[in-house]
Design an enzyme around this catalytic site. Sequence first.
Site: not given
Ligand code: F6R
Length: 243
Positions: A67, A136, A138, A143
């Site tokens: 992403d 959450d 995701h 989401e």
């Molecule tokens: C990042 C992504 C997100 C993260 C998630 C956890 O490319 O797609 O889904 O993997 O938000 O983020 P961290 O690792 O910072 O807790």
Amino acid sequence: MKVYRVKDYDAMSRKAAAFLAAKMILKPNALLGLATGSTPAGTYKRLVEMYQAGELDFSGIRTVNLDEYRGILPDSPNSYYYFMKENLFSKVNILPENTYIPDGSNPDAQRVCREYEDTIERLGPIEVQLLGLGHDGHIAFNEPGDEFEDRTHCAWLNEQTIQANKRFFETGQDVPRQAYTMGIGTIMRARSILMLVSGREKAEILRQVLEGPVTPKVPGSILRFHPDVTVFADEAALGDGGR
Ligand code: F6R
């Protein structure tokens, strides 16, 4: 799903790097699906160390990232492009033309998403998709919602994600509200998936992913329907459960 309990963030990062290294050694032109954020940063650090020790060769490796924020320039320190460059791409012998990240600077969402999905189809299948888990539930920027989105699309970040990600920005206001993201189907079409989870604050959502109903309200729960998912989670994230 194979869930491995590891001691802490460092152990998780080492095992994840070894897992990815094994895939790279077996398939030197593998297409790797990559993630950004705090969770995989230690894995990239370890991969760089392995490269510097002469143990890994990235020259044939191709990558697609999950992403990118919409409305961000690649050279902004908050872009995922910048993150990948700083944490991995500029430190190993990967060819820049073999690395793909959605173009967050292009406002034409339909076009960016269609072209990105086409690129993955052309290069794919993804050998292993690396994932973190959002607070959450995701995965990528899929989401919680009423349905699973299949393909790469433009997603609105929800409030919990904006709050979690604001640590990287000066103020919460600066966090982009939208992102281009692989869809759930894009992720599920990967041959294998490696999900990393670290920290007590992820314990409850990880429990839901592993044991709760499979539902778009907890997007990561869909991984239970994939035939080849490995989870490395540390003791804090797994809590006291007997897994
Ligand atoms: C990042 C992504 C997100 C993260 C998630 C956890 O490319 O797609 O889904 O993997 O938000 O983020 P961290 O690792 O910072 O807790």
